[in-house]
Design a protein around this motif. Structure first.
Motif, PDB file in Angstrom:
ATOM      1  N   ILE A 190      -3.969  37.632  19.354  1.00 50.25           N
ATOM      2  CA  ILE A 190      -2.663  37.293  19.917  1.00 50.25           C
ATOM      3  C   ILE A 190      -1.625  38.016  19.089  1.00 50.25           C
ATOM      4  CG2 ILE A 190      -0.985  35.462  20.293  1.00 50.25           C
ATOM      5  CD1 ILE A 190      -3.265  33.571  20.824  1.00 50.25           C
ATOM      6  N   ARG A 191      -0.747  38.724  19.796  1.00 47.74           N
ATOM      7  CA  ARG A 191       0.211  39.546  19.085  1.00 47.74           C
ATOM      8  C   ARG A 191       1.622  39.113  19.437  1.00 47.74           C
ATOM      9  NH1 ARG A 191      -1.425  45.729  19.845  1.00 47.74           N
ATOM     10  NH2 ARG A 191       0.158  45.858  18.193  1.00 47.74           N
ATOM     11  N   LEU A 192       2.508  39.325  18.445  1.00 48.55           N
ATOM     12  CA  LEU A 192       3.933  39.138  18.681  1.00 48.55           C
ATOM     13  C   LEU A 192       4.527  40.486  19.039  1.00 48.55           C
ATOM     14  CD1 LEU A 192       4.982  36.712  15.800  1.00 48.55           C
ATOM     15  CD2 LEU A 192       4.882  36.206  18.232  1.00 48.55           C
ATOM     16  N   MET A 193       5.304  40.502  20.103  1.00 51.03           N
ATOM     17  CA  MET A 193       5.824  41.787  20.567  1.00 51.03           C
ATOM     18  C   MET A 193       7.138  41.553  21.316  1.00 51.03           C
ATOM     19  SD  MET A 193       3.719  44.580  22.805  1.00 51.03           S
ATOM     20  CE  MET A 193       2.380  44.492  21.623  1.00 51.03           C
ATOM     21  N   PRO A 194       8.133  42.440  21.166  1.00 51.59           N
ATOM     22  CA  PRO A 194       9.362  42.317  21.951  1.00 51.59           C
ATOM     23  C   PRO A 194       9.058  42.376  23.458  1.00 51.59           C
ATOM     24  CG  PRO A 194       9.665  43.896  20.191  1.00 51.59           C
ATOM     25  CD  PRO A 194       8.208  43.591  20.208  1.00 51.59           C
ATOM     26  N   LEU A 195       9.754  41.570  24.229  1.00 50.95           N
ATOM     27  CA  LEU A 195       9.519  41.487  25.675  1.00 50.95           C
ATOM     28  C   LEU A 195      10.746  42.051  26.413  1.00 50.95           C
ATOM     29  CD1 LEU A 195       7.962  38.621  27.669  1.00 50.95           C
ATOM     30  CD2 LEU A 195      10.209  39.446  28.336  1.00 50.95           C
ATOM     31  N   LEU A 196      10.462  42.879  27.382  1.00 48.23           N
ATOM     32  CA  LEU A 196      11.536  43.469  28.197  1.00 48.23           C
ATOM     33  C   LEU A 196      11.315  43.088  29.670  1.00 48.23           C
ATOM     34  CD1 LEU A 196      13.990  45.297  28.582  1.00 48.23           C
ATOM     35  CD2 LEU A 196      12.448  47.250  28.720  1.00 48.23           C
ATOM     36  N   PRO A 197      12.162  42.178  30.246  1.00 50.82           N
ATOM     37  CA  PRO A 197      12.036  41.851  31.674  1.00 50.82           C
ATOM     38  C   PRO A 197      12.498  43.035  32.527  1.00 50.82           C
ATOM     39  CG  PRO A 197      13.269  40.171  30.483  1.00 50.82           C
ATOM     40  CD  PRO A 197      13.194  41.369  29.592  1.00 50.82           C
TER      41      PRO A 197
ATOM     42  N   THR B 141      22.058  43.664  27.211  1.00 55.11           N
ATOM     43  CA  THR B 141      22.125  43.629  25.746  1.00 55.11           C
ATOM     44  C   THR B 141      20.799  43.198  25.146  1.00 55.11           C
ATOM     45  OG1 THR B 141      24.472  43.065  25.903  1.00 55.11           O
ATOM     46  CG2 THR B 141      23.384  42.674  23.776  1.00 55.11           C
ATOM     47  N   LYS B 142      20.187  42.142  25.680  1.00 58.74           N
ATOM     48  CA  LYS B 142      18.902  41.674  25.156  1.00 58.74           C
ATOM     49  C   LYS B 142      17.835  42.744  25.297  1.00 58.74           C
ATOM     50  CE  LYS B 142      19.351  36.668  25.782  1.00 58.74           C
ATOM     51  NZ  LYS B 142      18.758  35.467  26.394  1.00 58.74           N
TER      52      LYS B 142
ATOM     53  N   ILE C 177       6.958  32.405  24.581  1.00 58.35           N
ATOM     54  CA  ILE C 177       8.108  33.123  24.047  1.00 58.35           C
ATOM     55  C   ILE C 177       8.534  32.426  22.750  1.00 58.35           C
ATOM     56  CG2 ILE C 177      10.520  33.738  24.449  1.00 58.35           C
ATOM     57  CD1 ILE C 177       9.852  34.067  27.389  1.00 58.35           C
ATOM     58  N   VAL C 178       8.591  33.235  21.700  1.00 56.01           N
ATOM     59  CA  VAL C 178       8.923  32.703  20.386  1.00 56.01           C
ATOM     60  C   VAL C 178      10.428  32.538  20.235  1.00 56.01           C
ATOM     61  CG1 VAL C 178       8.734  33.087  17.883  1.00 56.01           C
ATOM     62  CG2 VAL C 178       6.828  33.685  19.393  1.00 56.01           C
ATOM     63  N   GLN C 179      11.160  33.548  20.653  1.00 55.17           N
ATOM     64  CA  GLN C 179      12.613  33.497  20.515  1.00 55.17           C
ATOM     65  C   GLN C 179      13.232  34.154  21.744  1.00 55.17           C
ATOM     66  OE1 GLN C 179      13.248  35.846  16.896  1.00 55.17           O
ATOM     67  NE2 GLN C 179      13.900  37.598  18.160  1.00 55.17           N
ATOM     68  N   THR C 180      14.481  33.762  22.028  1.00 56.01           N
ATOM     69  CA  THR C 180      15.232  34.324  23.146  1.00 56.01           C
ATOM     70  C   THR C 180      16.458  35.086  22.702  1.00 56.01           C
ATOM     71  OG1 THR C 180      16.450  32.256  23.394  1.00 56.01           O
ATOM     72  CG2 THR C 180      14.434  32.510  24.704  1.00 56.01           C
ATOM     73  N   GLU C 181      16.871  34.942  21.465  1.00 60.32           N
ATOM     74  CA  GLU C 181      18.029  35.643  20.912  1.00 60.32           C
ATOM     75  C   GLU C 181      17.655  36.314  19.610  1.00 60.32           C
ATOM     76  OE1 GLU C 181      20.799  36.047  22.385  1.00 60.32           O
ATOM     77  OE2 GLU C 181      20.572  34.635  24.058  1.00 60.32           O
ATOM     78  N   PRO C 182      18.164  37.499  19.290  1.00 65.40           N
ATOM     79  CA  PRO C 182      19.043  38.311  20.157  1.00 65.40           C
ATOM     80  C   PRO C 182      18.269  39.077  21.220  1.00 65.40           C
ATOM     81  CG  PRO C 182      18.673  39.436  18.105  1.00 65.40           C
ATOM     82  CD  PRO C 182      17.940  38.129  17.980  1.00 65.40           C
ATOM     83  N   TYR C 183      16.889  38.934  21.177  1.00 64.08           N
ATOM     84  CA  TYR C 183      16.036  39.543  22.203  1.00 64.08           C
ATOM     85  C   TYR C 183      14.849  38.634  22.390  1.00 64.08           C
ATOM     86  CZ  TYR C 183      13.389  41.024  18.098  1.00 64.08           C
ATOM     87  OH  TYR C 183      12.691  41.029  16.920  1.00 64.08           O
ATOM     88  N   TYR C 184      14.089  38.921  23.447  1.00 60.48           N
ATOM     89  CA  TYR C 184      12.912  38.105  23.717  1.00 60.48           C
ATOM     90  C   TYR C 184      11.764  38.588  22.825  1.00 60.48           C
ATOM     91  CZ  TYR C 184      15.197  36.357  27.915  1.00 60.48           C
ATOM     92  OH  TYR C 184      16.062  35.753  28.767  1.00 60.48           O
ATOM     93  N   LEU C 185      11.175  37.621  22.059  1.00 63.52           N
ATOM     94  CA  LEU C 185       9.984  37.890  21.271  1.00 63.52           C
ATOM     95  C   LEU C 185       8.886  37.017  21.826  1.00 63.52           C
ATOM     96  CD1 LEU C 185       8.742  39.396  18.844  1.00 63.52           C
ATOM     97  CD2 LEU C 185       9.365  37.433  17.398  1.00 63.52           C
ATOM     98  N   ALA C 186       7.785  37.622  22.247  1.00 60.08           N
ATOM     99  CA  ALA C 186       6.764  36.878  22.983  1.00 60.08           C
ATOM    100  C   ALA C 186       5.416  36.988  22.328  1.00 60.08           C
ATOM    101  CB  ALA C 186       6.691  37.409  24.420  1.00 60.08           C
ATOM    102  N   ARG C 187       4.629  35.923  22.530  1.00 54.56           N
ATOM    103  CA  ARG C 187       3.228  35.934  22.149  1.00 54.56           C
ATOM    104  C   ARG C 187       2.437  36.458  23.344  1.00 54.56           C
ATOM    105  NH1 ARG C 187       1.423  32.577  17.929  1.00 54.56           N
ATOM    106  NH2 ARG C 187       3.084  31.386  16.891  1.00 54.56           N
ATOM    107  N   ILE C 188       1.646  37.472  23.132  1.00 56.96           N
ATOM    108  CA  ILE C 188       0.868  38.050  24.230  1.00 56.96           C
ATOM    109  C   ILE C 188      -0.578  38.172  23.815  1.00 56.96           C
ATOM    110  CG2 ILE C 188       2.868  39.311  25.138  1.00 56.96           C
ATOM    111  CD1 ILE C 188       1.614  41.819  23.911  1.00 56.96           C
TER     112      ILE C 188
END
Length: 807
Positions: A12-19, A38-39, A107-118
């Motif tokens: 399981i990796r932490l990675m920035p998420l881009l919708p 911005t996110k 999703i670990v965090q929503t600010e200042p960007y989405y950080l997700a567990r994948i």
């Protein structure tokens, strides 16, 4: 860092998420897109600091600006950022390459960007030699090639490179990335982990898309063909114009064609009529401007466009207003007015009822034509008068076929064109004056026109198109309804309009004719005054008619002479009285018979009906020695001659009963004369008058001077009903008769006689000649005393008359 290491160890990796909005990225896919949120920009910048890896996942709804975890799919693609390009306006263009599928764990965090567990998804491999998967892949490739041809959005090089892919794991992803399909369909391919099921899913999508593209292609081809046809016609017309200009011909034909097309498109024509008109326009466009046929087509098109196919006037169904209009324009005519108001009442209660055809039958000048115009005004219908007097050609009604030179539509269609509406009031004037010859019977053509069950689709020979006549109100007029063909008469409701009485004529002249003639001659009531006695003098002694036409002419003559007196200065005001009428119209033209001044033998006052009203006539009978001949003089018709023979036979049958010589028919001649021999006389209603005169002459008993009679006789002495009772009684009143013997069956007609006349004259119903003899003769013959017919009886009667004069 420790967390990231642990996550990596647990896969399981932490990675920035881009919708992504409206985009699905597949593994092995390279594409670029713009990022402006911005996110999203922060997520890209964070990814560039690490391994340049970013998790790309599609939004469920592309319109959401700030998506929540519930607004994005759970399956996406791990991609590597290959290139960044900053654009004006704080936008970044990103070039990425898909690496592999991954599932969103959280999703670990929503600010200042989405950080997700994948969690990266394990890639299943396809073993070589699986024939079913090979066949499935071939099907997918074939349908993709078909899709590429139908859509036209995939370049041949791209299509060729895709078909050359050997890796069946990559094949569906590459094909799906090149399809222009809905976002949810693309996402379904991405979420399918099994390559086989992914191929099956892709095959379903391709088959469905190809069917849709086929339908779109067919529709596009049809539209293109229509456009090509229109463009072809446009180019051909332009070439035709150029050819005509080179030949020196006018462009008028083509201009006319375009004008006709424009008029047809703007006119509210029925479908069948519109198609026929456009067909004629096409024929017209192919003809030379100088050809005779072009003129025929031009006239035909003008006729179609001028007809009121769907134009109507709003019918007014106001009974009070209609009654006011009818009373304003006409005096009397109670039956006609009542019938029109009944028609209006039914129309109002049951809209759309097609009422019967009304036929106004009566003598000339009683207002038949003018009352039809008043009815049209009361109903708010356009009025058209169509005279049928002398019409003897069936084509006058139905029109001529266009194959004939100078053909034209019939009078019905012409009347509708003149009216300008499809629901006018058409007056068929003088319908009894039609005749027929080798060209057909116009009365037969009118059968369809006047039949409310058939005239819905009336076809004129010229138009050759159905026209609905069911909304047209037809009124016909006739002087003699007996002259109307029986089938035509059966389709009409006849309203008899009898002649006006003396009092009615005086009222009509006072209320309508005198004001009308004053205005027509530029006079006013202060300059010319008519006394009622003067009007009555003109009615009685200067006109003899059922209507008022001659009365109006006589009044106009007085007006002209009065105008001359006023203009010349001889008089400042003209007053017309009964004594001064002769100064304007000369001596009296008509002198009516008066009742006998004394009781006479063999002379009986009879009553007759004429087209201009009723009249009285003295029937004279003389008995002379001879051989039993019956002499009839006075221009008697066959029916009246038969009545004389019937009366003589009846007298013979009752001769013994009344004490007459039973052999008078062998030894005495009988001469019957009706004065005014220049005037033809006919009809059965003089039967009782003839029988009474014969009885008086044979018995020598005088007839009462104040009695007149009318009725038909049978061989057994019964009295049958007659017609024209109103006119006959009016004539009797004018002659000063006090008693009128009428058939008993005519009692029902007494109501038609004006009340003021009924008060002044005594009407006595009789049913047998015995009653007539008792009422008409001074005394009844004595059946026990034998009377010898002939001159002795006449001499005795003369002596009795002379004695009565001396006293």
């Amino acid at each position: 860092m420790a967390d990231r290491v642990n996550d990596r160890n647990n896969k399981i990796r932490l990675m920035p998420l881009l919708p992504l909005r409206g985009i699905v990225v597949y593994p092995h896919m390279i594409l670029h897109f713009d990022v402006g949120r911005t996110k999203s920009i922060k997520a890209i910048e964070e990814a560039m600091l690490e391994e340049q890896l970013i998790f790309l996942v599609a939004q469920k709804d592309p319109s959401i600006e700030d998506p929540t975890p519930e607004d994005i799919y759970t399956c996406g693609t791990i991609a590597r950022i290959k290139q960044l390009l900053r654009l004006p306006g704080d936008t970044i263009r990103v070039l990425v390459e898909g690496i592999g599928r991954a599932k969103l764990v959280g999703i670990v965090q929503t600010e200042p960007y989405y950080l997700a567990r994948i969690r990266p998804v394990k890639v299943y491999s396809i073993r070589s030699g699986k024939t079913d998967i090979q066949a499935l892949a071939r099907q997918v490739v074939e349908h993709f090639e078909q899709y590429a041809k139908l859509s036209g959005k995939i370049s041949p090089d791209a299509s060729l490179s895709i078909t050359a892919i050997d890796d069946l794991t990559r094949l569906p992803d590459v094909i799906a990335s090149n399809l222009s399909i809905a976002l949810d369909l693309k996402q379904s391919v991405l979420e399918e982990l099994s390559p086989k099921r992914r191929l099956e899913r892709l095959l379903d999508i391709l088959v469905n898309e190809n069917e849709i593209l086929e339908i779109e292609k067919n529709i596009s081809n049809k539209v293109r063909q229509q456009i090509d046809k229109n463009q072809r016609e446009y180019y051909l017309r332009e070439q035709l114009k150029a050819i005509q200009r080179e030949l020196g011909e006018s462009e008028g034909v083509l201009t006319e064609v375009e004008e006709y097309r424009e008029k047809i498109s703007q006119a509210n024509l029925p479908e069948e009529v519109r198609e026929k008109a456009l067909k004629e326009v096409d024929r017209f466009s192919r003809m030379h401007s100088t050809s005779a046929e072009s003129g025929v087509i031009r006239t035909y098109l003008d006729t179609i466009l001028e007809l009121p196919w769907n134009r109507k006037t709003e019918e007014r169904l106001d009974l009070q207003y209609a009654a006011e209009i009818l009373d304003r324009d006409h005096y009397g005519l109670t039956k006609v007015k009542e019938r029109i108001l009944e028609y209006l009442s039914v129309r109002k209660l049951r809209n759309g009822l097609h009422g019967p055809i009304i036929c106004l039958a009566g003598p000339p000048g009683v207002g038949k034509t003018s009352i039809a115009r008043s009815i049209a005004e009361a109903l708010n219908r356009n009025y058209v008068r169509m005279s049928l007097g002398g019409v003897r050609d069936e084509a006058e009604i139905r029109g001529h076929r266009r194959t004939y030179v100078g053909s034209m539509p019939g009078r019905i269609i012409s009347a509708l064109r003149q009216a300008g509406s499809s629901n006018p009031l058409i007056l068929l004037d003088e319908i009894d004056k039609m005749s027929s010859d080798f060209r057909g019977d116009p009365a037969a053509a009118l059968l369809e026109v006047l039949d409310t069950e058939q005239n819905k689709d009336f076809r004129d020979h010229y138009l050759e198109l159905p026209f609905d006549l069911s909304d047209v109100m037809f009124i016909t007029t006739a002087n003699y309804k007996e002259a109307i063909p029986r089938p035509l008469l059966d389709r009409m409701e006849v309203i008899d309009i009898t002649g006006y009485t003396e009092d009615e004529k005086v009222c009509i002249a006072t209320r309508h004719l005198i004001p009308k003639q004053l205005a027509a001659h530029g006079l006013d009531a202060s300059k010319v005054r008519f006394e009622e006695s003067a009007v009555r003098e003109i009615v009685v002694h200067y006109t003899r008619e059922a209507g008022v036409r001659n009365l109006e002419r006589s009044i106009a003559t007085v007006m002209r002479k009065a105008a001359k007196l006023l203009v010349s200065g001889e008089k400042k005001m003209v007053r017309v009285t009964a004594g001064t009428v002769k100064n304007y119209l000369g001596g009296r033209k008509y002198l009516y018979d008066k009742a006998n001044e004394m009781d006479e033998v063999g002379i009986v006052r009879g009553l007759a009906w004429t087209p201009v009203g009723g009249d009285t006539m003295a029937i004279e009978v003389n008995i002379m020695p001879g051989e039993g001949m019956l002499e009839l003089t006075g221009q008697l018709g066959e029916v009246m001659k038969e009545s004389a023979r019937i009366a003589r036979s009846y007298i013979r049958s009752v001769a013994e009963k009344y004490g007459l010589d039973t052999s008078f028919h062998k030894h005495y001649d009988m001469h019957i004369h009706v004065p005014e021999g220049a005037i033809p006389k006919d009809g059965p209603s003089a039967g009782i008058t003839l029988a009474t005169a014969m009885m008086s002459a044979l018995s020598g008993i005088p007839v009462r001077k104040n009695v007149a009679m009318t009725g038909e006789i049978t061989l057994r002495g019964r009295i049958l009903p007659i017609g024209g009772l109103k006119e006959k009684v009016l004539a009797a009143h004018r002659a000063g008769v006090e008693k009128v013997l009428i058939p008993k069956d005519n009692v029902k007609d007494i109501e038609e006689i004006p009340e003021n006349i009924r008060d002044k004259i005594k009407l006595i119903p009789v049913s047998h000649m015995d009653e007539v003899f008792r009422l008409a003769l001074v005394r009844m013959p004595d059946g026990h005393k034998k009377v010898t017919a002939g001159m002795p009886g006449m001499e005795k009667a003369a002596e009795e008359a002379a004695v009565s004069l001396e006293h």
